[in-house]
Design an enzyme around this catalytic site. Structure first.
Site, short mmCIF file in Angstrom:
data_model
loop_
_atom_site.label_atom_id
_atom_site.label_comp_id
_atom_site.label_asym_id
_atom_site.label_seq_id
_atom_site.Cartn_x
_atom_site.Cartn_y
_atom_site.Cartn_z
N LEU A 67 20.37 -31.97 -70.47
CA LEU A 67 20.52 -33.23 -69.73
C LEU A 67 19.22 -34.01 -69.62
CD1 LEU A 67 22.54 -34.80 -67.77
CD2 LEU A 67 21.48 -33.46 -65.95
N TYR A 68 18.08 -33.34 -69.69
CA TYR A 68 16.78 -33.96 -69.41
C TYR A 68 16.32 -34.85 -70.56
CZ TYR A 68 16.28 -30.48 -65.66
OH TYR A 68 16.44 -29.69 -64.55
N PRO A 69 15.50 -35.87 -70.24
CA PRO A 69 14.81 -36.14 -68.98
C PRO A 69 15.71 -36.87 -67.98
CG PRO A 69 14.15 -37.78 -70.59
CD PRO A 69 15.08 -36.82 -71.29
#
Length: 185
Positions: free
Chosen positions: A58-60
């Site tokens: 999911l990041y950033p």
């Protein structure tokens, strides 16, 4: 793996994996921090004995279709450039369903090349999607193993943000019980 003599380590759960009491969170790499800054942060952390890095597909943060999975790519580039995978403990996470939010870009980015956003479904914690997400993380991280693989957001209701008790009446409709999700394998 070596850890600074000054930094306490503990077994991770009931495993034999020893982790320092400090873990480097990387959720800003690729949005608030450039790749160059991220490399400097990881170099510094490792020099101080912090060899436990946390990331996620999911990041950033904040996640968007433009930056999705950039953090794992940056960490993978760093691991390749430094040739130090055996010195670092990598924890990453699979994204689950987030009711009311369009996160189809996460599923699209699990493919190489990414799928068209309109053609992909929402993240879900099915066996097929978990395996797709894991293989995509391995590819982005440029490694053949992940030390700790976790669910980022549970598909089932979980008390969050200060709530302290599980409430069965809050369970989401149509979501298999946790015992069924864990028993997929």
């Amino acid at each position: 793996m070596t850890v600074s003599a000054d930094l306490k380590v503990h077994n991770l759960g009931n495993s034999d994996l020893k982790v320092p009491i400090v873990c480097l969170g990387t959720m800003t790499f690729g949005e608030q921090n450039s790749e160059e800054e991220a490399f400097a942060i990881m170099d510094y952390a490792l020099s101080k004995g912090v060899n436990f890095f946390d990331t996620a597909e999911l990041y950033p943060i904040p996640p968007s279709k433009e930056n999705n999975a950039r953090t794992e790519r940056i960490i993978g580039n760093w691991l390749k450039a430094r040739n130090n995978r055996n010195q670092v403990i990598i924890a990453t996470k699979v994204a689950g369903t987030m009711p009311g939010l369009d996160r189809s870009f996460i599923v699209a980015n699990r493919h190489d090349p990414p799928l068209a956003e309109a053609a992909s479904e929402q993240p879900d914690l099915t066996q097929e999607q978990i395996l797709q997400a894991c293989h995509a993380s391995l590819r982005r991280l440029q490694t053949d193993y992940i030390d700790l693989y976790q669910i980022h957001w549970p598909a089932r209701y979980a008390p969050l943000f200060g709530a302290r008790q599980y409430r069965p009446d809050k369970e989401r409709q149509g979501v298999p019980r946790i015992e069924e999700q864990v028993g997929l394998w």
